[in-house]
Design an enzyme around this catalytic site. Structure first.
Site, PDB file in Angstrom:
ATOM      1  CB  CYS A 182      -1.036  -0.045   1.157  1.00 46.03           C
ATOM      2  SG  CYS A 182      -1.842  -1.636   1.337  1.00 46.03           S
ATOM      3  NE  ARG A 230       4.375   1.842  -1.343  1.00 39.27           N
ATOM      4  CZ  ARG A 230       5.688   1.221  -1.124  1.00 39.27           C
ATOM      5  NH1 ARG A 230       6.822   1.892  -1.761  1.00 39.27           N
ATOM      6  NH2 ARG A 230       5.893   0.379  -0.200  1.00 39.27           N
ATOM      7  CD1 TRP A 235      -1.909  -4.758  -4.982  1.00 32.58           C
ATOM      8  CD2 TRP A 235      -1.750  -6.283  -3.221  1.00 32.58           C
ATOM      9  NE1 TRP A 235      -1.604  -5.954  -5.291  1.00 32.58           N
ATOM     10  CE2 TRP A 235      -1.449  -6.915  -4.316  1.00 32.58           C
ATOM     11  CE3 TRP A 235      -1.576  -6.994  -1.942  1.00 32.58           C
ATOM     12  CZ2 TRP A 235      -1.363  -8.203  -4.434  1.00 32.58           C
ATOM     13  CZ3 TRP A 235      -1.329  -8.068  -1.908  1.00 32.58           C
ATOM     14  CH2 TRP A 235      -1.207  -8.810  -2.875  1.00 32.58           C
ATOM     15  CG  ASN A 263       2.486  -1.135   3.148  1.00 34.22           C
ATOM     16  OD1 ASN A 263       1.802  -1.913   2.579  1.00 34.22           O
ATOM     17  ND2 ASN A 263       3.906  -0.784   2.813  1.00 34.22           N
ATOM     18  N   GLY A 264       0.952  -3.274   5.029  1.00 32.46           N
ATOM     19  CA  GLY A 264       1.804  -4.763   5.888  1.00 32.46           C
ATOM     20  C   GLY A 264       0.602  -5.648   6.379  1.00 32.46           C
ATOM     21  CD  GLU A 322      12.284  -8.842 -17.196  1.00 35.94           C
ATOM     22  OE1 GLU A 322      11.811  -9.575 -16.384  1.00 35.94           O
ATOM     23  OE2 GLU A 322      11.800  -7.869 -17.489  1.00 35.94           O
ATOM     24  CE  LYS A 363       8.178  -7.384 -16.841  1.00 33.98           C
ATOM     25  NZ  LYS A 363       9.413  -7.124 -16.267  1.00 33.98           N
ATOM     26  CD  GLU A 390       5.185  -8.532 -14.211  1.00 31.59           C
ATOM     27  OE1 GLU A 390       5.305  -8.176 -13.103  1.00 31.59           O
ATOM     28  OE2 GLU A 390       6.261  -8.250 -14.947  1.00 31.59           O
ATOM     29  CG  HIS A 394      15.394 -32.817 -21.569  1.00 34.68           C
ATOM     30  ND1 HIS A 394      15.762 -33.861 -21.446  1.00 34.68           N
ATOM     31  CD2 HIS A 394      16.231 -31.684 -22.055  1.00 34.68           C
ATOM     32  CE1 HIS A 394      16.968 -33.730 -22.000  1.00 34.68           C
ATOM     33  NE2 HIS A 394      17.456 -32.472 -22.133  1.00 34.68           N
ATOM     34  CE  LYS A 452       8.536  -0.512  -9.974  1.00 36.11           C
ATOM     35  NZ  LYS A 452       8.936  -1.302 -10.896  1.00 36.11           N
TER      36      LYS A 452
HETATM   37  O1  M6R Z   1      11.448  -4.397  -6.050  1.00 31.83           O
HETATM   38  P1  M6R Z   1      11.921  -5.892  -6.516  1.00 31.83           P
HETATM   39  O2  M6R Z   1      13.031  -5.715  -7.322  1.00 31.83           O
HETATM   40  O3  M6R Z   1      12.644  -6.612  -5.217  1.00 31.83           O
HETATM   41  O4  M6R Z   1      10.877  -6.846  -6.950  1.00 31.83           O
HETATM   42  C1  M6R Z   1      10.950  -8.273  -6.938  1.00 31.83           C
HETATM   43  C2  M6R Z   1       9.692  -8.546  -7.971  1.00 31.83           C
HETATM   44  O5  M6R Z   1       8.430  -8.646  -7.105  1.00 31.83           O
HETATM   45  C3  M6R Z   1       9.607  -7.697  -9.237  1.00 31.83           C
HETATM   46  O6  M6R Z   1      10.663  -7.843 -10.121  1.00 31.83           O
HETATM   47  C4  M6R Z   1       8.307  -8.259  -9.994  1.00 31.83           C
HETATM   48  O7  M6R Z   1       8.569  -9.753 -10.444  1.00 31.83           O
HETATM   49  C5  M6R Z   1       8.068  -7.250 -11.188  1.00 31.83           C
HETATM   50  N1  M6R Z   1       6.395  -7.135 -11.367  1.00 31.83           N
HETATM   51  C6  M6R Z   1       8.311  -7.533 -12.313  1.00 31.83           C
HETATM   52  O8  M6R Z   1       8.074  -6.747 -13.510  1.00 31.83           O
END
Ligand code: M6R
Length: 614
Positions: free
Chosen positions: A2, A27, A76, A102-103, A483, A487, A490, A506, A609
Site C-alpha cells: 500500500c 504501490r 492493495w 501497510n503490511g 523475463e 512481461k 504481467e 525434455h 510494485k
Molecule cells: O522490488 P524488487 O526488485 O525486489 O521486486 C521483485 C519482483 O517483485 C519484481 O521484479 C516483479 O517480478 C515485477 N512485477 C516484475 O515486472
C-alpha cells in the site's frame, strides 16, 4: 504494497496528499482514502474503492474543509475485498482517530476478539482496524498519541507501517514501522511521512529513513524518532538523487513506454564513474568486503530481479571465478541453506523493500554471511540492513512491471563480478578488458535497439488474440526468455513460458503445435561456446512442428533466416551485452500487446510494485 502519505504544515494539505498518492499509486490501486485534521473542524475522512481517480471525483462532489494536517492511503487488498468499508483510513470506535496501514498484522483476529469482549467491534474485514481501536484505547489512557502508538505496536505481530492522526492534535502525525518502509521528508515549516520519497520529492529532496521498530512523530517544526521502547534515535539523513520530473510521464503515453526508452540512460547511470575500459572498477562501497574471504556467492531475488541475478551469477563465475548461484528469496530461507562467513549473499531488488528478499538477507546475516544489496531505492530497508549496497541509479521506476531496473541490475551484477575479479588470481585480464569496453558501448547499442519499436507494435497487433507465447534462450539468453515471458503475463495477461532452449526436448516441445508463437533469443554466431548452432537446431525442431518463430538474432545472422517467420536484428555485441539488447524488443512486445488489448500497462491487475508482504 500500500502507499502511505502524511503531512503536517501550514498549507491546505489535501492537494499535497492527493498528489503524493498519485505518485504512490503504483504501490496499490484498489482503493484510496484520506483523513484530515484541523483546529476548526472535526476529523474528516473520505475513502472509496477503485483507483485514486474515484476518490478524487468523490472529493470534488463532496468537498472536505481545508486542513493543514492529514494522512492518505492507496490500498492493495490483503484482508477483505476492495470496497469502501475496507479502504483506509480506519477510524477508532470514538471517531476521533484515523489510522492507515501497510503490511499484514498477523494477530488481528485475537486482538479483535479481545476488543470485542470490551464492547469494541470491528466493522471492516481488514487486519488494520484493530490497530486503530488499540491506539485510541491507549490514547484515552495516556493522553499522548506517540506513547499510545508505541504501546500498540508492541502488541502487534507481522509487518506494518502505521500512521495515525487524532482530532485533538492538529499539527501532529505519528508513524511506526516494522518490516515495511517509512521515510520522512523534511520541509520548511512542514514535514512529510511516506512509504516512498516519490510522495514528497516535489516539495523536498531532504529525507530521513526510519529504521526497523521505530516510532516517528512529525509536527510542522520538527521530527522526533524513538525506538518502540522509547529510546531516542538520531535518524540518517539523505538527499534524494532525482527530482520530481524524473517520476513524471514527460510526454510519454505511459510510464512503461518511458521507462523502456530510458534503459540506455539507466545503464549509463549504473556505470557512471565506476568502470573504465581497462577493466578497473571503482566501488568504494564494497571496501567492507576486503576483510572477507569470499568463496561463494548466492544471489537472492524475486521475479524480474531474480532473472537479472541469474545473468549476474553467470558473470560472477565467468569473470571472478567464484562459484555463484541464484535462489528465489522466498525459497532460500525456508530450506535451511548452508551459508557461512565465506558466503557473500547478494540481494537484488529494485524497491529494496521486497519482504521475501529482506527476510533472506536477514537470514544470511544471522548465519554469518556478508551481504551486499543491489538496489535502486535510497533509504530502503534492504540497503539499510546490508553490509554494502551498489545502487543502480536507474531513476524512479513507476510502472509496476520492471523494465529499466532489470537492465540496470544486470549491469550492477557485472560491476560486482568485475570488482571481485580484480581480486581473483585466475581471472583473465583480457576478458575483463573486453567486457568492460563492451559495457561502456552498451548504452548506444541499446538506443539503437529501441528503433524496433514500430515493428514490434505492428507484430503485437496481429498477435493480440493469441492465447499462449513461448520464449526460448540459452546461457544468458535463458533469463532473457524468462523475463520476456513474465512481461507478457504481467502486462497482457497472456499465458507465457520461458524455457532454456536445451530443455525443449525434455518436455516443453509437446506444447508446440501449428501456429504456436515462439520467441527465440539466439546467441551470436561468433559465440565461442558454439551455442548458436544448437539454438538454430532448436528453431528447426519447433519450426518442423508448425510453430511461428520470432528470432532475436545478431544482425546478418544468415543461419536463422530460413527458419524464422520474423527476425529482430540485434547489433553485434559481447555475449554478456547481448541480454541488455535482446530484452528490449521483449519488453516492447509485452507493452505493445497489452496496449493492443486495451489494457493499462502501468498498473496491471492484481499487482503491486513493491511486495512488502511474504
Ligand atoms: O522490488 P524488487 O526488485 O525486489 O521486486 C521483485 C519482483 O517483485 C519484481 O521484479 C516483479 O517480478 C515485477 N512485477 C516484475 O515486472
Amino acid at each position: 504494497m500500500c502507499g502511505i502519505v502524511g503531512y503536517v504544515g501550514v498549507r491546505p494539505c489535501l492537494p499535497v496528499l492527493v498528489a503524493g498518492l498519485r505518485r504512490l499509486e503504483y504501490r496499490g490501486y484498489d482503493s484510496a482514502g484520506v483523513a484530515l485534521v484541523d483546529p476548526n473542524s472535526a476529523l474528516q475522512t473520505a475513502k472509496k474503492a477503485g483507483k485514486l481517480q474515484v476518490l478524487v471525483d468523490e472529493l470534488e462532489a463532496n468537498p472536505l474543509q481545508d486542513a493543514v494536517t492529514g494522512i492518505a492511503h492507496t490500498r492493495w487488498a490483503t484482508h477483505g475485498p476492495p470496497n469502501d468499508i475496507n479502504a483506509h483510513p480506519h477510524l477508532a470506535d470514538d471517531g476521533k482517530l484515523a489510522l492507515i496501514h501497510n503490511g499484514i498484522i498477523e494477530n488481528d483476529r485475537e486482538l479483535a476478539a479481545e476488543l470485542e469482549k470490551e464492547g469494541i467491534r470491528c466493522v471492516s474485514d481488514t487486519d488494520t482496524e484493530v490497530a486503530a481501536h488499540l491506539v485510541a484505547k491507549a490514547y484515552r489512557e495516556t493522553g499522548d498519541l506517540t506513547e499510545a502508538l508505541r504501546q500498540t505496536v508492541l502488541r502487534l505481530r507481522g509487518a506494518f507501517t502505521l500512521l495515525v492522526t487524532h482530532q485533538d492534535h492538529p499539527g501532529l502525525v505519528v508513524g511506526a514501522r516494522r518490516n515495511s518502509p517509512l521515510v520522512v521528508g523534511l520541509g520548511e515549516g512542514e514535514n512529510f511521512l511516506a512509504s516512498d520519497v516519490a510522495a514528497f520529492v516535489e516539495h523536498t529532496r531532504t529525507a530521513l529513513s526510519i529504521g526497523q521498530d521505530q516510532v516517528v512523530t512529525i509536527t510542522p517544526e520538527g521530527v522526533t524518532v524513538t525506538t518502540f521502547d522509547g529510546t531516542p534515535v538520531e535518524p540518517e539523513t539523505f538527499t534524494v538523487d532525482w527530482d520530481a520530473s524524473a517520476a513524471e510521464k514527460g510526454g510519454w503515453g505511459s510510464f512503461m513506454a518511458k521507462e523502456i526508452s530510458e534503459q540506455p540512460e539507466a545503464v549509463a547511470n549504473t556505470l557512471r564513474g565506476r568502470l573504465t575500459e581497462d577493466g578497473t572498477v571503482t566501488l568504494p562501497e564494497l571496501d567492507v568486503l576486503r576483510e572477507r574471504d569470499i568463496r561463494r556467492v548466492v544471489f537472492v531475488a524475486c521475479g524480474t530481479a531474480a532473472y537479472a541475478a541469474m545473468i549476474g551469477a553467470y558473470a560472477l563465475e565467468k569473470f571472478a571465478k567464484i562459484p555463484a548461484s541464484v535462489e528465489l528469496s522466498h525459497e532460500f530461507r525456508y530450506r535451511e541453506p548452508l551459508v557461512d562467513s565465506h558466503t557473500l549473499v547478494v540481494s537484488v531488488s529494485q524497491s529494496g523493500e521486497t519482504m521475501d528478499t529482506l527476510m533472506a538477507v536477514r537470514h544470511a546475516a544471522e548465519n554469518g554471511a556478508a551481504t551486499v544489496a543491489i538496489c535502486n531505492t535510497q533509504g530502503a530497508t534492504i540497503p539499510r540492513e546490508s553490509d554494502a549496497t551498489i545502487y543502480t541509479h536507474a531513476g524512479p521506476e513507476v510502472a509496476v512491471a520492471s523494465t529499466k531496473a532489470f537492465t540496470a541490475q544486470v549491469v550492477a551484477c557485472y560491476l560486482l563480478a568485475l570488482y571481485l575479479a580484480a581480486e581473483a588470481a585466475d581471472s583473465s585480464v583480457k576478458e575483463r578488458v573486453e567486457i568492460s569496453t563492451a559495457l561502456l558501448a552498451a548504452p548506444d547499442q541499446m538506443s539503437e535497439m529501441l528503433g524496433v519499436g514500430e515493428r514490434i507494435a505492428e507484430m503485437a497487433k496481429w498477435m493480440a488474440d493469441t492465447h499462449s507465447v513461448l520464449y526460448l534462450g540459452r546461457h544468458v539468453g535463458f533469463p532473457v526468455a524468462l523475463e520476456g515471458a513474465l512481461k507478457l503475463k504481467e502486462l497482457a495477461y497472456i499465458h507465457a513460458e520461458g524455457f532454456a532452449a536445451g530443455e525443449l526436448k525434455h518436455g516443453p516441445i509437446a506444447l508446440i503445435e501449428p501456429g504456436q508463437i515462439v520467441f527465440v533469443v539466439v546467441p551470436s554466431p561468433r559465440d565461442p561456446a558454439s551455442l548458436h548452432a544448437k539454438v538454430v537446431s532448436n528453431i528447426q525442431e519447433i519450426r518442423a512442428r508448425g510453430a511461428r518463430v520470432i528470432a532475436i538474432a545478431e544482425r546478418g545472422d544468415a543461419a536463422v533466416l530460413p527458419f524464422a517467420d520474423e527476425v529482430i536484428a540485434v547489433p553485434p555485441a559481447h555475449p554478456f551485452v547481448e541480454p541488455l539488447l535482446a530484452v528490449i524488443p521483449l519488453h516492447l512486445f509485452g507493452m505493445e500487446l497489452a496496449m493492443a488489448k486495451g489494457l493499462d500497462v502501468d498498473q496491471p491487475r492484481n499487482l503491486a510494485k513493491s511486495v512488502t508482504v511474504e
